[in-house]
Design a protein around this motif. Structure first.
Motif, PDB file in Angstrom:
ATOM      1  N   THR A   1       7.859   5.505   1.781  1.00 16.68           N
ATOM      2  CA  THR A   1       7.142   5.128   0.895  1.00 16.68           C
ATOM      3  C   THR A   1       7.481   3.699   0.275  1.00 16.68           C
ATOM      4  O   THR A   1       8.152   3.271   1.305  1.00 16.68           O
ATOM      5  CB  THR A   1       7.906   6.528  -0.372  1.00 16.68           C
ATOM      6  N   GLY A  10      -1.001   7.409  -0.107  1.00 15.61           N
ATOM      7  CA  GLY A  10      -2.021   7.331  -0.908  1.00 15.61           C
ATOM      8  C   GLY A  10      -3.551   6.231  -0.720  1.00 15.61           C
ATOM      9  O   GLY A  10      -3.534   6.520  -1.298  1.00 15.61           O
ATOM     10  N   ARG A  11      -3.035   5.100  -0.527  1.00 16.06           N
ATOM     11  CA  ARG A  11      -3.602   3.541  -0.135  1.00 16.06           C
ATOM     12  C   ARG A  11      -3.947   2.926  -1.757  1.00 16.06           C
ATOM     13  O   ARG A  11      -4.175   2.363  -1.913  1.00 16.06           O
ATOM     14  CB  ARG A  11      -5.038   4.070   0.209  1.00 16.06           C
ATOM     15  N   ASN A  12      -2.880   3.562  -2.746  1.00 16.06           N
ATOM     16  CA  ASN A  12      -2.630   3.305  -4.299  1.00 16.06           C
ATOM     17  C   ASN A  12      -1.708   1.114  -4.037  1.00 16.06           C
ATOM     18  O   ASN A  12      -1.401   1.331  -3.094  1.00 16.06           O
ATOM     19  CB  ASN A  12      -1.863   3.733  -4.598  1.00 16.06           C
ATOM     20  N   LEU A  13      -2.597   0.202  -4.489  1.00 11.94           N
ATOM     21  CA  LEU A  13      -2.418  -0.692  -4.003  1.00 11.94           C
ATOM     22  C   LEU A  13      -1.034  -1.030  -5.297  1.00 11.94           C
ATOM     23  O   LEU A  13      -1.438  -0.287  -5.820  1.00 11.94           O
ATOM     24  CB  LEU A  13      -3.232  -1.560  -4.501  1.00 11.94           C
ATOM     25  N   TYR A  14      -0.276  -2.013  -4.826  1.00 10.54           N
ATOM     26  CA  TYR A  14       0.705  -2.684  -5.764  1.00 10.54           C
ATOM     27  C   TYR A  14       0.692  -3.384  -5.602  1.00 10.54           C
ATOM     28  O   TYR A  14       1.228  -4.780  -4.616  1.00 10.54           O
ATOM     29  CB  TYR A  14       1.962  -1.393  -5.441  1.00 10.54           C
ATOM     30  N   PHE A  69       0.951  -0.695   0.387  1.00  5.45           N
ATOM     31  CA  PHE A  69       0.195   0.290   0.016  1.00  5.45           C
ATOM     32  C   PHE A  69       0.799   1.003  -0.278  1.00  5.45           C
ATOM     33  O   PHE A  69       1.565   1.050   0.587  1.00  5.45           O
ATOM     34  CB  PHE A  69      -0.791  -0.307   1.224  1.00  5.45           C
ATOM     35  N   SER A  70       0.626   2.221  -0.711  1.00  7.46           N
ATOM     36  CA  SER A  70       0.770   3.522  -0.131  1.00  7.46           C
ATOM     37  C   SER A  70       0.729   4.476   0.034  1.00  7.46           C
ATOM     38  O   SER A  70       0.017   3.581   1.145  1.00  7.46           O
ATOM     39  CB  SER A  70       1.036   4.279  -2.064  1.00  7.46           C
TER      40      SER A  70
END
Length: 121
Positions: A99, A53-57, A50-51
């Motif tokens: 990060t 910003g809550r973006n997934l990777y 999770f970044s």
């Protein structure tokens, strides 16, 4: 920071495991969090995260099979791993940081002991 990963084990190809990581000293809801894998003879790589910003990777090799989640109340990060393959074998570590990119640097730490996942055909 302290990181206690658990849930690894020995499974056959196609099996599932759920890894857990209790984090102390960094709030998982306010940091980037990730699961990393170190296969025998290879460098540690980020497999899911999770970044801030809550973006997934997800790394391409685990997309559709692995799911990362987190519980802020327990300050714990999870990795659900399905349809496991022999190439998923390795020691899995979790971490939390500013990060995801920072956590991939060689000098980032500390790291816990990780949990061993062995997938056998």
């Amino acid at each position: 920071v302290q990181l206690q990963a658990s849930g690894g084990g020995y499974v056959q190809t196609g099996g599932s495991l759920r890894l857990s990581c209790v984090v102390s000293g960094r709030a998982v809801e306010n940091h980037a969090v990730g699961w990393f894998r170190q296969a025998p003879g290879k460098q540690r790589e980020l497999v899911a995260g999770f970044s801030v910003g809550r973006n997934l990777y997800y790394v391409d090799s685990v997309k559709g099979r692995f799911t990362i989640s987190r519980d802020g109340a327990k300050n714990t990060v999870y990795l659900q791993m399905n349809d496991l393959k022999s190439e998923d074998t390795g020691v899995y570590f979790c971490n939390a940081g500013s990060t995801l990119a920072r956590m991939t640097k060689w000098d980032f730490g500390p790291w816990g002991q990780g949990t061993q996942v062995t997938v056998s055909s």
